[in-house]
Design a protein around this motif. Structure first.
Motif, PDB file in Angstrom:
ATOM      1  N   LYS A  23     -46.047 -23.514 -16.573  1.00 31.58           N
ATOM      2  CA  LYS A  23     -45.909 -24.867 -17.111  1.00 31.58           C
ATOM      3  C   LYS A  23     -44.698 -25.572 -16.515  1.00 31.58           C
ATOM      4  CE  LYS A  23     -45.741 -27.378 -21.511  1.00 31.58           C
ATOM      5  NZ  LYS A  23     -45.694 -27.254 -23.001  1.00 31.58           N
ATOM      6  N   GLU A  24     -43.570 -24.850 -16.439  1.00 33.70           N
ATOM      7  CA  GLU A  24     -42.337 -25.427 -15.895  1.00 33.70           C
ATOM      8  C   GLU A  24     -42.479 -25.796 -14.423  1.00 33.70           C
ATOM      9  OE1 GLU A  24     -37.779 -23.894 -14.972  1.00 33.70           O
ATOM     10  OE2 GLU A  24     -38.914 -23.000 -16.638  1.00 33.70           O
ATOM     11  N   ASP A  83     -46.651 -17.771 -18.596  1.00 33.40           N
ATOM     12  CA  ASP A  83     -47.224 -19.062 -18.998  1.00 33.40           C
ATOM     13  C   ASP A  83     -46.158 -20.151 -19.025  1.00 33.40           C
ATOM     14  OD1 ASP A  83     -49.745 -17.962 -19.245  1.00 33.40           O
ATOM     15  OD2 ASP A  83     -49.526 -17.534 -21.387  1.00 33.40           O
ATOM     16  N   CYS A  84     -44.944 -19.792 -19.478  1.00 38.20           N
ATOM     17  CA  CYS A  84     -43.834 -20.751 -19.490  1.00 38.20           C
ATOM     18  C   CYS A  84     -43.431 -21.139 -18.067  1.00 38.20           C
ATOM     19  CB  CYS A  84     -42.628 -20.168 -20.224  1.00 38.20           C
ATOM     20  SG  CYS A  84     -42.910 -19.885 -21.984  1.00 38.20           S
ATOM     21  N   LYS A 107     -45.305 -26.361 -12.913  1.00 40.93           N
ATOM     22  CA  LYS A 107     -46.529 -27.130 -12.699  1.00 40.93           C
ATOM     23  C   LYS A 107     -47.417 -26.436 -11.667  1.00 40.93           C
ATOM     24  CE  LYS A 107     -44.387 -31.530 -13.952  1.00 40.93           C
ATOM     25  NZ  LYS A 107     -44.051 -32.915 -13.527  1.00 40.93           N
TER      26      LYS A 107
END
Length: 282
Positions: free
Chosen positions: A248-249, A244-245, A251
């Motif tokens: 997000k990082e 998930d990280c 995109k």
């Protein structure tokens, strides 16, 4: 295109030895060499992005060890396996259910031409023969015959893929399956094969063992990542990041990121514990 009769010296021994051996084959390009190890990679025509990524990555890694990839150039898993072999700079062989001069499906014309340049297009049907349904059933024994080992990546519980599996087992070949989630329809066939005793394929190392090859003893240059894979690899850390990280990082959706991470893991660039992925130094 060449016509090779069964009585000729150039006729492949692998096909001469199978039940119902063809009387002749038609060839564009080349056949696998006698001592060239070969792996068949097959699966669903409507394979998932994950399945296609696994097929591509396995093929790309295996050709780095001098292993030829055999498949049927169908949509989905077959096409992904051929593309992986080509991306890795290796040889791949397509066994068609039409004449060797008939590209089917037509959308694979570019892939067909690339396979013919470095590997081979093979058929037992005369030039111009159309892609009839029973041809695909019959040609499956040739895919099995040309493969020393067979890998099933994705398949439904009742699938035409099992025809090739049955032919491979009749010929004494070792069959592997890639496990999948129990809730996925396209994993049910593979999971069934595993329950029935097929070998489990988690990475190329499981297949290399069949040829007494140790991972790391590559016969060709190291494989380079494409732009998207390299972007994900560079975002990883040695101590790990949760998916998930990473999403997000970068995109990027988890749905798009997941098959890329699976491909990197199969290629030995990262490892996972649950949903946390750690970078491996190259």
């Amino acid at each position: 295109m060449r016509e090779i009769l069964a009585m000729e010296e150039d006729f492949p021994e692998r096909l001469r030895e199978i039940p119902d051996s063809p009387k002749c084959i038609y060839l564009i390009g080349n056949l696998p060499e006698k001592k060239e190890p070969t792996v068949g990679i097959i699966g669903a025509r409507n394979g998932t992005e994950y399945g296609k990524k696994v097929a591509l990555s396995l093929a790309r890694e295996l050709v780095a060890y001098g292993i030829g990839i055999v498949s049927g150039m169908a949509y989905g898993i077959d096409s992904a396996a051929h593309r992986g072999a080509l991306e890795g700079g290796g040889k791949t062989y397509a066994v068609l259910g039409s004449g060797a001069d008939v590209c089917y499906p037509a959308v694979n014309q570019k892939l067909y031409e690339e396979i013919a340049k470095t590997g081979g297009i093979i058929s037992e049907y005369a030039p111009g023969a159309p892609p009839l349904p029973h041809h695909f059933v019959e040609r499956n024994r040739l895919i099995a015959g040309l493969s020393d080992v067979l890998i099933v990546v994705e398949a439904r519980e009742r699938s035409g893929t099992f025809i090739t599996v049955d032919r491979a087992l009749e010929q004494g070949k070792q069959v592997f399956a890639v496990p999948g989630r129990i809730s996925d329809a396209l994993s049910k066939g593979c999971n069934k094969l595993l329950m029935e005793g097929a070998g489990i394929c988690l990475s190329q190392a499981d297949i290399l063992h069949c040829f007494s090859i140790e991972a790391g003893e590559k016969k060709q240059a190291e494989i380079h990542l494409n732009e998207e894979e390299n972007r994900v690899y560079q975002a990883l850390r040695l101590d790990g990041k949760h998916i998930d990280c990473l999403a997000k990082e970068l995109k990027m959706s988890v749905e798009k990121l997941y098959p890329i991470l699976i491909g990197l893991e199969l290629s030995g660039y990262c490892e996972s514990k649950g949903n946390t992925y750690s970078r491996r130094s190259l």
